[in-house]
Design a protein around this motif. Structure first.
Motif, PDB file in Angstrom:
ATOM      1  N   ILE A 223      66.137  45.223  -3.761  1.00 55.67           N
ATOM      2  CA  ILE A 223      65.829  46.754  -3.276  1.00 55.67           C
ATOM      3  C   ILE A 223      64.621  46.480  -5.288  1.00 55.67           C
ATOM      4  N   MET A 224      65.814  46.890  -6.044  1.00 58.68           N
ATOM      5  CA  MET A 224      65.424  46.866  -6.874  1.00 58.68           C
ATOM      6  C   MET A 224      63.537  46.079  -7.331  1.00 58.68           C
ATOM      7  N   ALA A 225      64.601  45.106  -7.181  1.00 60.66           N
ATOM      8  CA  ALA A 225      63.337  43.397  -7.494  1.00 60.66           C
ATOM      9  C   ALA A 225      61.728  43.514  -7.022  1.00 60.66           C
ATOM     10  N   ASP A 226      61.975  44.577  -6.079  1.00 64.13           N
ATOM     11  CA  ASP A 226      60.856  44.106  -5.120  1.00 64.13           C
ATOM     12  C   ASP A 226      59.701  45.603  -5.570  1.00 64.13           C
ATOM     13  N   PRO A 227      58.714  44.719  -6.209  1.00 66.79           N
ATOM     14  CA  PRO A 227      57.410  45.730  -7.064  1.00 66.79           C
ATOM     15  C   PRO A 227      57.071  46.917  -6.603  1.00 66.79           C
ATOM     16  N   ALA A 228      57.408  47.121  -5.451  1.00 68.00           N
ATOM     17  CA  ALA A 228      56.772  47.911  -3.955  1.00 68.00           C
ATOM     18  C   ALA A 228      58.241  49.225  -4.837  1.00 68.00           C
ATOM     19  N   TRP A 229      59.034  48.489  -5.524  1.00 75.75           N
ATOM     20  CA  TRP A 229      60.032  49.814  -5.206  1.00 75.75           C
ATOM     21  C   TRP A 229      59.493  50.781  -6.357  1.00 75.75           C
ATOM     22  N   GLN A 230      58.909  50.230  -7.196  1.00 79.79           N
ATOM     23  CA  GLN A 230      58.140  51.155  -8.530  1.00 79.79           C
ATOM     24  C   GLN A 230      59.134  51.888  -9.077  1.00 79.79           C
ATOM     25  N   GLY A 231      60.539  51.314  -9.474  1.00 77.28           N
ATOM     26  CA  GLY A 231      61.053  52.292 -10.287  1.00 77.28           C
ATOM     27  C   GLY A 231      61.552  53.225  -9.986  1.00 77.28           C
TER      28      GLY A 231
ATOM     29  N   ALA B 217      68.868  30.626   4.934  1.00 75.99           N
ATOM     30  CA  ALA B 217      67.870  31.560   5.213  1.00 75.99           C
ATOM     31  C   ALA B 217      67.738  32.595   4.241  1.00 75.99           C
ATOM     32  N   ILE B 218      68.496  33.764   4.052  1.00 77.84           N
ATOM     33  CA  ILE B 218      68.177  34.664   2.763  1.00 77.84           C
ATOM     34  C   ILE B 218      67.533  34.113   1.896  1.00 77.84           C
ATOM     35  N   ALA B 219      69.277  33.478   1.015  1.00 76.83           N
ATOM     36  CA  ALA B 219      67.514  32.542  -0.882  1.00 76.83           C
ATOM     37  C   ALA B 219      66.595  32.823  -0.049  1.00 76.83           C
ATOM     38  N   ARG B 220      65.901  31.503   1.328  1.00 77.48           N
ATOM     39  CA  ARG B 220      64.722  31.198   1.041  1.00 77.48           C
ATOM     40  C   ARG B 220      63.631  32.588   1.057  1.00 77.48           C
ATOM     41  N   GLU B 221      64.174  33.380   2.186  1.00 78.46           N
ATOM     42  CA  GLU B 221      63.669  34.591   2.319  1.00 78.46           C
ATOM     43  C   GLU B 221      63.344  35.275   1.585  1.00 78.46           C
ATOM     44  N   ALA B 222      64.476  35.353   0.078  1.00 81.00           N
ATOM     45  CA  ALA B 222      64.531  36.360  -1.017  1.00 81.00           C
ATOM     46  C   ALA B 222      62.996  35.359  -2.282  1.00 81.00           C
ATOM     47  N   ILE B 223      63.044  34.477  -2.527  1.00 82.00           N
ATOM     48  CA  ILE B 223      62.507  33.604  -2.746  1.00 82.00           C
ATOM     49  C   ILE B 223      60.668  33.948  -2.468  1.00 82.00           C
ATOM     50  N   GLY B 238      51.598  30.791 -14.802  1.00 85.10           N
ATOM     51  CA  GLY B 238      51.961  31.833 -16.095  1.00 85.10           C
ATOM     52  C   GLY B 238      52.902  32.477 -14.957  1.00 85.10           C
ATOM     53  N   ARG B 239      53.115  32.345 -14.274  1.00 83.64           N
ATOM     54  CA  ARG B 239      54.006  33.613 -13.232  1.00 83.64           C
ATOM     55  C   ARG B 239      55.139  32.540 -12.468  1.00 83.64           C
ATOM     56  N   ALA B 240      56.321  32.913 -11.898  1.00 79.71           N
ATOM     57  CA  ALA B 240      57.087  32.305 -11.048  1.00 79.71           C
ATOM     58  C   ALA B 240      57.677  33.004 -10.513  1.00 79.71           C
ATOM     59  N   PRO B 241      58.229  32.471  -9.474  1.00 87.97           N
ATOM     60  CA  PRO B 241      59.299  33.463  -8.396  1.00 87.97           C
ATOM     61  C   PRO B 241      60.739  33.949  -9.161  1.00 87.97           C
ATOM     62  N   GLU B 242      60.695  34.697  -9.571  1.00 88.53           N
ATOM     63  CA  GLU B 242      62.637  34.483 -11.220  1.00 88.53           C
ATOM     64  C   GLU B 242      62.683  35.529 -10.503  1.00 88.53           C
ATOM     65  N   ALA B 243      62.520  37.110  -9.590  1.00 88.25           N
ATOM     66  CA  ALA B 243      63.259  37.718  -9.206  1.00 88.25           C
ATOM     67  C   ALA B 243      63.904  37.081  -7.723  1.00 88.25           C
ATOM     68  N   MET B 245      63.766  34.177  -7.275  1.00 89.69           N
ATOM     69  CA  MET B 245      65.317  32.949  -7.389  1.00 89.69           C
ATOM     70  C   MET B 245      66.495  33.628  -7.932  1.00 89.69           C
ATOM     71  N   GLY B 246      65.917  34.910  -8.835  1.00 91.98           N
ATOM     72  CA  GLY B 246      67.586  35.409  -8.570  1.00 91.98           C
ATOM     73  C   GLY B 246      68.343  35.449  -7.580  1.00 91.98           C
ATOM     74  N   LEU B 247      67.846  35.939  -7.210  1.00 93.97           N
ATOM     75  CA  LEU B 247      68.049  37.054  -5.778  1.00 93.97           C
ATOM     76  C   LEU B 247      69.066  35.185  -5.203  1.00 93.97           C
ATOM     77  N   ALA B 248      68.600  34.540  -4.787  1.00 96.87           N
ATOM     78  CA  ALA B 248      69.061  33.093  -4.213  1.00 96.87           C
ATOM     79  C   ALA B 248      70.190  32.860  -4.951  1.00 96.87           C
ATOM     80  N   ARG B 249      69.905  32.995  -5.774  1.00 93.57           N
ATOM     81  CA  ARG B 249      71.371  32.315  -6.851  1.00 93.57           C
ATOM     82  C   ARG B 249      72.583  33.400  -6.967  1.00 93.57           C
ATOM     83  N   MET B 250      72.014  34.354  -6.487  1.00 92.08           N
ATOM     84  CA  MET B 250      72.674  35.454  -6.808  1.00 92.08           C
ATOM     85  C   MET B 250      73.522  35.566  -5.209  1.00 92.08           C
ATOM     86  N   VAL B 251      73.038  34.730  -4.141  1.00 91.15           N
ATOM     87  CA  VAL B 251      73.771  34.984  -2.538  1.00 91.15           C
ATOM     88  C   VAL B 251      73.986  33.481  -2.782  1.00 91.15           C
ATOM     89  N   GLY B 252      73.526  32.731  -3.151  1.00 95.34           N
ATOM     90  CA  GLY B 252      73.898  30.983  -3.164  1.00 95.34           C
ATOM     91  C   GLY B 252      75.855  31.363  -3.674  1.00 95.34           C
TER      92      GLY B 252
END
Lengths: 409, 409
Positions: A223-231, B217-223, B238-243, B245-252
């Motif tokens: 939830i918090m990683a979603d930019p739409a959360w806006q802090g 599936a949840i990990a892929r959805e997160a990315i 210059g941007r990558a879906p780091e947030a 990917m981080g969530l995908a990694r946490m789930v994994g």
């Protein structure tokens, strides 16, 4: 659209309207802050006895609300916290908005409304009528958002108590709930032992285990990683962290079900056609499609900040830390209520071992406790699905209490 | 910064440099498409026998790479797929970049480089030197991104075969791997039975179960839900879906560990101080902090699109569907290799029951198969941690094969 509510099933409490009550006093919280102008959404079923001694408080879980029984007068758009397996099993896709514990509450049911006055509130911090992070902060005139104070289960319970006092109720024949609801029941028994005659904690725990803490952390991070959360300041912006909430729901949902239940229901069935379609972005398997559906329907009815606050509260909950300097037994010393614990064999989020630990600690203290483990395949969701097997256990437990009361006037 | 690689531990294959090979022919894929100009990153350990009959191919898992053994010449920034419990256990925080299966590959180890020529490639679709979605599409001169074809495990295996042919290797003494790596080993034995003498599939399965499919599936959805993913066209922006990917990694990561392992390692320990700080956004418990750390370190070294493609490939993998019209036994009929299966008692993502099913099917077909279940607490990650107990099993299995070969010339 004018659409009449569907006819309630037999033994239902009927069509129910959620009401609201404004607490006369501010609520003091564990974090040291105080909340003013707290409103509580609630429903009641059955009739309050003149002696006011037949009250059962039922407490909802993370995604629940005050609508615990009967058919909501508000209709599907405004109500319906049954979802997942539970929704399919109970509503049959009819769109009826049965309360989340309708199988347990009603005439002749576990919480027998012919005898008891059952009260259900939406939790403080909730998003279904009670004051929560999307409510207006009286100090600013704007929604609280992340300025809402961080809550604990003890805060939820003290707020319920203030609400019941406002109703003129000072004694509970029982306090009951599943999951986070069971945590509240246990907290009640420790904080206000003289006011609680019986505790019924189902599929619950004295403290979430680290893997459960991890799943909750991941859901909050999503939830918090979603930019739409806006802090947290999304209320009023026209955007909400729906993607993050959807992910949180997917994670939660899988933890509520057991691996065998998913195997039975979906297996590796393809969603469409006889062969894979070589797609990254589309759901290919039935289980993938089901998760998306769960996410989509959840974000329509639930507030992301409420999810954060209640997930944090249930993660903090730890009776031994809060009340026992690390000892569960010491924490449970004040309890004077009789306690009923029920757990489900396939529940890996709130495993039977946690209920066993509570039973052992209460037993060691010489306090009356009953523990039942029900063999059921649906994981944590069993507490919403296996009502037929819970009803006789709960009815007998409550009847025993009445007998005791009669025997020892 | 000039920094010399740390001294390799005893019995190490030493300092290793990843090499690259461009396949001479395009690769035909199961989706019907063809990939041109495919480059494969690889490492080798030991010496190729003049008869070219001592080759063992080791296959990496979802987040692995070609660096399976020894110390990377490239240093930490460029290498290091050990992380989580495995990294802590093995590297002791020294920053050494040991290969992901260094405990298993080397002189006198399970895959004994005094005897075998061990080959390890980065998978097609990878992000560590082999052609993948972040590579330049020769048709457009831009990164493939989401135009990269959707892969199956069979595609990964056919690419490995083309790579080995280019090296002049047509026969494998063994193909071995854990998790997705074990899937590749099994696929090899079915697609190219005449080329594979032995299969070693560890902590693997013939088809991921629905709960495992759900986590993937949840990990892929997160990315994909991360706006920075940009429909997969983030390379070069210059941007990558780091947030995400981080969530995908946490789930994994949570699925790779067992609940008891998390209990032992973290319990409900607070990250800082003696009491809760009433915070929504900060990690409060050690397990929460650990997950964030896992996410942060993973996004630095791994590509989100590669994660999507390989997660999809391992979800698709289903030997019965692909090769047996629904029957695992029928799917395994072509296998002529001896098979060794190892599973770990606490692995709930690739549970022992899956290995047992493969063993049963091979046994029913009268094919030589050995199955060992190792009692180990670390969940799926055990295959990277419990090397001491795997080594004698693998060594004896490989030696038995040599004996048989000697006995029946």
């Amino acid at each position: 659209m004018s659409q009449s509510a569907p006819a309630p099933p037999a033994e239902s409490v009927g069509v129910v309207r959620t009401r609201h009550l404004d607490l006369p006093e501010p609520v003091s919280l564990e974090c040291g802050r105080e909340l003013r102008q707290v409103r509580i959404a609630y429903e009641t079923y059955g009739t309050l006895a003149p002696e006011r001694d037949n009250v059962i408080l039922v407490c909802h879980a993370l995604s629940g609300d005050a609508h615990a029984a009967g058919v909501s007068a508000a209709g599907p758009a405004e109500s319906g916290t049954r979802d997942g397996f539970a929704a399919e099993e109970r509503d049959g896709g009819s769109g009826a908005t049965l309360g989340w514990w309708d199988g347990m509450i009603g005439p002749g049911k576990a919480f027998d409304t012919d005898r008891y006055f059952v009260v259900s509130t939406n939790l403080l911090g909730g998003c279904r009528g009670s004051t929560g992070p999307s409510s207006t902060n009286p100090d600013t005139g704007r929604p609280y958002g992340p300025d809402f104070p961080v809550l604990t289960v003890a805060d939820l319970v003290r707020t319920q108590r203030a609400f019941l006092e406002a109703l003129g109720i000072s004694r509970l024949a029982a306090v009951a709930g599943g999951s986070l609801g069971g945590m509240q029941a246990l907290e009640w028994a420790i904080l206000f032992p003289e006011q609680v005659q019986a505790v019924i904690a189902i599929a619950s725990t004295h403290a979430l285990h680290p893997q459960g803490m991890a799943w909750n952390a991941i859901a909050r991070e999503a939830i918090m990683a979603d930019p739409a959360w806006q802090g947290g300041r999304y209320p009023g912006t026209g955007r909400a962290p729906e993607a993050g909430m959807g992910l949180a729901r997917m994670v939660g949902h899988v933890t509520y079900l057991s691996a065998p239940a998913l195997e039975t229901k979906f297996g590796r069935r393809l969603q469409a056609g006889d062969d894979i379609r070589h797609t990254l972005t589309e759901p290919e398997f039935a289980v993938e499609s089901y998760l998306r559906h769960q996410a989509d329907s959840f974000v329509k009815r639930f507030d992301a900040n409420t999810y954060l606050y209640l997930s944090r509260a249930l993660t903090y909950f730890d009776l031994a830390r809060q009340h026992g300097e690390g000892s569960l037994e010491r924490a449970l010393k004040p309890v004077s209520a009789r306690t009923l614990l029920i757990a489900f064999s396939s529940d890996w989020l709130y495993p039977p071992s946690a209920s066993q630990e509570i039973a052992d600690a209460l037993g060691a203290l010489g306090k009356p406790v009953e523990y039942h483990q029900i063999e059921a395949p649906y994981g944590h969701d069993s507490f919403l699905l296996e009502e037929a097997r819970q009803i006789p256990i709960v009815r007998r437990f409550l009847a025993d209490g009445t007998e005791e009361t009669k025997r020892s006037p």
